[in-house]
Design a protein around this motif. Structure first.
Motif, mmCIF file in Angstrom:
data_model
loop_
_atom_site.group_PDB
_atom_site.id
_atom_site.type_symbol
_atom_site.label_atom_id
_atom_site.label_comp_id
_atom_site.label_asym_id
_atom_site.label_seq_id
_atom_site.Cartn_x
_atom_site.Cartn_y
_atom_site.Cartn_z
ATOM 1 N N ARG A 1 16.952 -1.321 4.973
ATOM 2 C CA ARG A 1 17.103 -0.035 5.411
ATOM 3 C C ARG A 1 16.375 1.008 4.364
ATOM 4 O O ARG A 1 15.898 2.061 4.890
ATOM 5 C CB ARG A 1 18.710 0.423 5.231
ATOM 6 C CG ARG A 1 19.030 1.668 5.723
ATOM 7 C CD ARG A 1 20.341 1.978 5.714
ATOM 8 N NE ARG A 1 21.120 1.156 6.837
ATOM 9 C CZ ARG A 1 22.644 1.249 6.896
ATOM 10 N NH1 ARG A 1 23.324 2.140 6.324
ATOM 11 N NH2 ARG A 1 22.831 0.244 7.720
ATOM 12 N N GLY A 2 16.392 0.580 3.217
ATOM 13 C CA GLY A 2 15.604 1.581 2.354
ATOM 14 C C GLY A 2 13.951 1.668 2.420
ATOM 15 O O GLY A 2 13.384 2.393 2.563
ATOM 16 N N LEU A 3 13.742 0.390 2.897
ATOM 17 C CA LEU A 3 12.204 0.455 3.277
ATOM 18 C C LEU A 3 11.906 0.955 4.308
ATOM 19 O O LEU A 3 10.939 1.775 4.607
ATOM 20 C CB LEU A 3 11.660 -1.084 3.249
ATOM 21 C CG LEU A 3 10.281 -1.644 3.347
ATOM 22 C CD1 LEU A 3 9.572 -0.915 2.212
ATOM 23 C CD2 LEU A 3 10.164 -3.082 3.438
ATOM 24 N N SER B 1 0.815 -1.187 0.172
ATOM 25 C CA SER B 1 -0.062 -0.162 0.144
ATOM 26 C C SER B 1 0.967 1.324 0.099
ATOM 27 O O SER B 1 0.404 2.177 -0.640
ATOM 28 C CB SER B 1 -0.858 0.077 1.196
ATOM 29 O OG SER B 1 -1.819 -1.033 1.291
ATOM 30 N N LEU B 2 1.742 1.383 0.894
ATOM 31 C CA LEU B 2 2.769 2.287 0.917
ATOM 32 C C LEU B 2 3.751 2.673 -0.189
ATOM 33 O O LEU B 2 4.116 3.550 -0.775
ATOM 34 C CB LEU B 2 3.623 2.526 2.257
ATOM 35 C CG LEU B 2 4.316 3.750 2.676
ATOM 36 C CD1 LEU B 2 3.462 4.685 3.020
ATOM 37 C CD2 LEU B 2 5.208 3.592 3.747
ATOM 38 N N LEU B 3 4.127 1.722 -0.657
ATOM 39 C CA LEU B 3 4.960 1.529 -1.867
ATOM 40 C C LEU B 3 4.367 2.019 -3.076
ATOM 41 O O LEU B 3 5.026 2.677 -4.087
ATOM 42 C CB LEU B 3 5.892 0.299 -1.817
ATOM 43 C CG LEU B 3 6.885 -0.167 -0.803
ATOM 44 C CD1 LEU B 3 7.559 -1.340 -1.034
ATOM 45 C CD2 LEU B 3 7.716 1.178 -0.796
ATOM 46 N N LEU B 4 3.157 1.349 -3.289
ATOM 47 C CA LEU B 4 2.410 1.855 -4.420
ATOM 48 C C LEU B 4 2.221 3.369 -4.382
ATOM 49 O O LEU B 4 2.513 4.146 -5.465
ATOM 50 C CB LEU B 4 1.056 1.289 -4.478
ATOM 51 C CG LEU B 4 0.076 1.669 -5.650
ATOM 52 C CD1 LEU B 4 0.751 1.306 -7.106
ATOM 53 C CD2 LEU B 4 -1.152 0.738 -5.554
ATOM 54 N N ALA C 1 12.023 2.310 -10.692
ATOM 55 C CA ALA C 1 12.713 3.374 -10.175
ATOM 56 C C ALA C 1 12.709 3.416 -8.679
ATOM 57 O O ALA C 1 13.633 3.559 -7.764
ATOM 58 C CB ALA C 1 11.978 4.772 -10.569
ATOM 59 N N GLU C 2 11.276 2.864 -7.984
ATOM 60 C CA GLU C 2 11.178 2.845 -6.773
ATOM 61 C C GLU C 2 11.940 1.789 -6.020
ATOM 62 O O GLU C 2 12.734 1.941 -5.144
ATOM 63 C CB GLU C 2 9.761 2.225 -6.496
ATOM 64 C CG GLU C 2 9.566 2.026 -4.907
ATOM 65 C CD GLU C 2 9.177 3.289 -4.188
ATOM 66 O OE1 GLU C 2 9.019 3.072 -3.038
ATOM 67 O OE2 GLU C 2 9.345 4.487 -4.859
ATOM 68 N N TYR C 3 12.235 0.597 -6.595
ATOM 69 C CA TYR C 3 13.223 -0.767 -6.496
ATOM 70 C C TYR C 3 14.353 -0.173 -6.282
ATOM 71 O O TYR C 3 15.394 -0.224 -5.112
ATOM 72 C CB TYR C 3 12.915 -1.953 -7.407
ATOM 73 C CG TYR C 3 14.234 -2.744 -6.984
ATOM 74 C CD1 TYR C 3 13.853 -3.477 -5.885
ATOM 75 C CD2 TYR C 3 15.240 -3.017 -7.871
ATOM 76 C CE1 TYR C 3 15.018 -4.707 -5.624
ATOM 77 C CE2 TYR C 3 16.050 -3.931 -7.461
ATOM 78 C CZ TYR C 3 15.894 -4.703 -6.500
ATOM 79 O OH TYR C 3 16.940 -5.477 -6.282
#
Length: 483
Positions: free
Chosen positions: A99-101, A71-74, A87-89
């Motif tokens: 750490r990135g998450l 939900s948040l990453l979308l 690009a998100e990945y």
């Protein structure tokens, strides 16, 4: 979690009257303590410890973690990376995935004053409407323990009042203060993480309520606290006189979704002027919501309400996953205006409206048979029915009508096809540059396919050989000739 808003009522017909003696009946086992005991015994027989560990512990943990992050990453992909998952990945992987998450979560203002005030204000508004707006009394299906839930059928009125109130609020904010409700879009990350935290608080409260202060007899524990938190410990909880599942599913999830569509359309207009792609997508979604609330009494007999307990799966899903994922198509379109032209706009609108009408027609056929006890016509003729008997845990015998005519004679869940076609029609205006706007369609497809299997297991347990007869008459789950 699907809102749905799907007519997969286990009975596929109408509970007509008590039967003093019914042969070949089958004991119902869907909810309550007896259901938990049967499930646990079945698990021990079929898979032992490893099966229980995977299905009742590891899978719920994975789904709880995955759902919150998707939900948040979308949203993050649409807001920060132009809708690109790649690009998100790359952005997250540069710091290490974990750490990135964590950085994505920590960069957002959790429980911000603004988001808390807006959410609290809306929840209060929705509860007041639930209580004050009149509506006829309708009943849900009788539970195995003999409880029959009672509802007030005021969903359509509440939906109209909510949307009109939103329009009036936007007008006042814009004309008198130079502000706009589209600030929700600008700060949507805050709302997602705040809803995530508050929803977990609610789920934890419902977990303990089901164990120590249940509202009905349909409650109990599986013996696994992780699974109980995920699935819920109570079927029909009420808090301060408010039906929790009606609030989370209908007054929040399925009402906040159209509010977000309206906010996204307004934001698109502020940025780009009139864009037909956004308005075609938004109009089809609004038609879908109007249909849902017009038919809300039927939704109270579906799997979401009558089978799924009030835990993380349903309550968190409706409070967070629906606003975050289901409304993502219009959110994506804000940053990616697509001008379809009159021909494509009309074609998508026409196909979408036809799909909506077919979906409603299929639901209407089942409701018509239920309301008339089969004394009606379906597609110009008397409906073909299977009269199925079953027995409640109390020993009370009942029977239902399994409809074998109309759309329900083509496939056991044929009505899922027009729902998917409609979702495709409101998604196609987003184009094919990124996968992000198609997340809802992919997830909905998975949910509906999974539901066909869940419903078969549930109905087989309820109706026994009557359900086998129905499956022999209607061999396909969803797509005639294929599946």
């Amino acid at each position: 979690m699907n809102g749905e808003r799907h007519m997969d009522d286990a009975s596929n017909g109408h509970v007509t009257r008590r039967q003093p003696d019914v042969s070949n009946g089958h004991t119902v086992g869907l909810n309550g303590n007896a259901d938990i005991s049967r499930r646990r015994a079945r698990l021990e027989d079929t898979g032992g410890f490893s099966f229980r560990l995977v299905n009742y512990t590891l899978v719920p943990i994975f789904l709880m973690l995955f759902s919150a992050n998707i939900s948040l990453l979308l949203w993050h992909a649409c807001a920060k990376h132009d809708g690109s998952f790649l690009a998100e990945y790359r952005s997250i992987a540069e710091q290490g995935l974990f750490r990135g998450l964590c950085r994505v979560w920590l960069d957002i203002d959790v429980l911000s004053r603004f988001s808390c005030l807006v959410i609290a204000g809306y929840c209060l508004f929705a509860v007041v409407l639930m209580k004050l707006v009149p509506g006829r009394k309708v009943y849900g299906p009788v539970t195995p323990k003999g409880h029959r839930p009672v509802y007030k059928d005021n969903g359509f009125s509440c939906f109209l009042i909510t949307m009109l109130t939103f329009g009036a609020l936007q007008f006042v904010l814009k004309t008198r203060y130079g502000l706009s409700a589209t600030v929700v879009y600008d700060r949507f990350g805050e709302f997602l993480v705040t809803l995530t935290v508050l929803s977990h608080v609610l789920c934890l409260a419902l977990y303990f309520k089901g164990l120590y202060g249940p509202s009905t007899a349909e409650h109990g524990s599986s013996g696994n606290p992780i699974f109980d938190y995920y699935w819920g410990t109570e079927l029909y909880p009420r808090l301060f006189g408010v039906d929790v599942k009606v609030f989370t599913n209908c007054r929040f999830g399925l009402t906040v979704w159209p509010l977000l569509v309206a906010i996204h359309a307004l934001k698109s207009y502020e940025l780009h002027g009139f864009v037909d792609g956004m308005w075609v997508s938004g109009a089809l979604q609004m038609a879908y919501f109007a249909k849902f609330f017009w038919w809300e009494a039927g939704y109270m007999r579906t799997m979401d309400i009558a089978v799924d307990r009030a835990g993380f799966y349903i309550c968190w899903g409706c409070l967070v996953f629906v606003p975050g994922v289901y409304a993502s198509v219009s959110m994506y379109l804000v940053g990616h205006p697509v001008r379809l032209g009159p021909c494509a706009s009309c074609a998508l609108s026409a196909v979408g409206v036809c799909a909506l009408l077919v979906n409603y027609w299929a639901d209407w056929q089942k409701l018509r048979v239920r309301d008339t006890g089969g004394r009606c016509t379906i597609w110009g003729g008397r409906p073909e029915l299977i009269r199925a008997s079953y027995v409640l845990e109390s020993g009370e015998a009942r029977h239902s009508l399994l409809l074998v005519s109309g759309f329900w004679g083509l496939a056991r869940h044929f009505h899922y096809i027009p729902e998917l076609v409609l979702a495709l029609c409101w998604t196609l205006p987003a184009g094919f540059v990124h996968l992000a706007p198609y997340c809802y369609l992919v997830i909905l497809t998975c949910i509906l396919i999974h539901r066909t299997y869940r419903d078969d297991r549930k109905c087989s347990a309820k109706y026994g050989h009557f359900w086998s007869q129905y499956c022999d008459r209607v061999p396909y789950k969803m797509i005639p000739g294929l599946f």
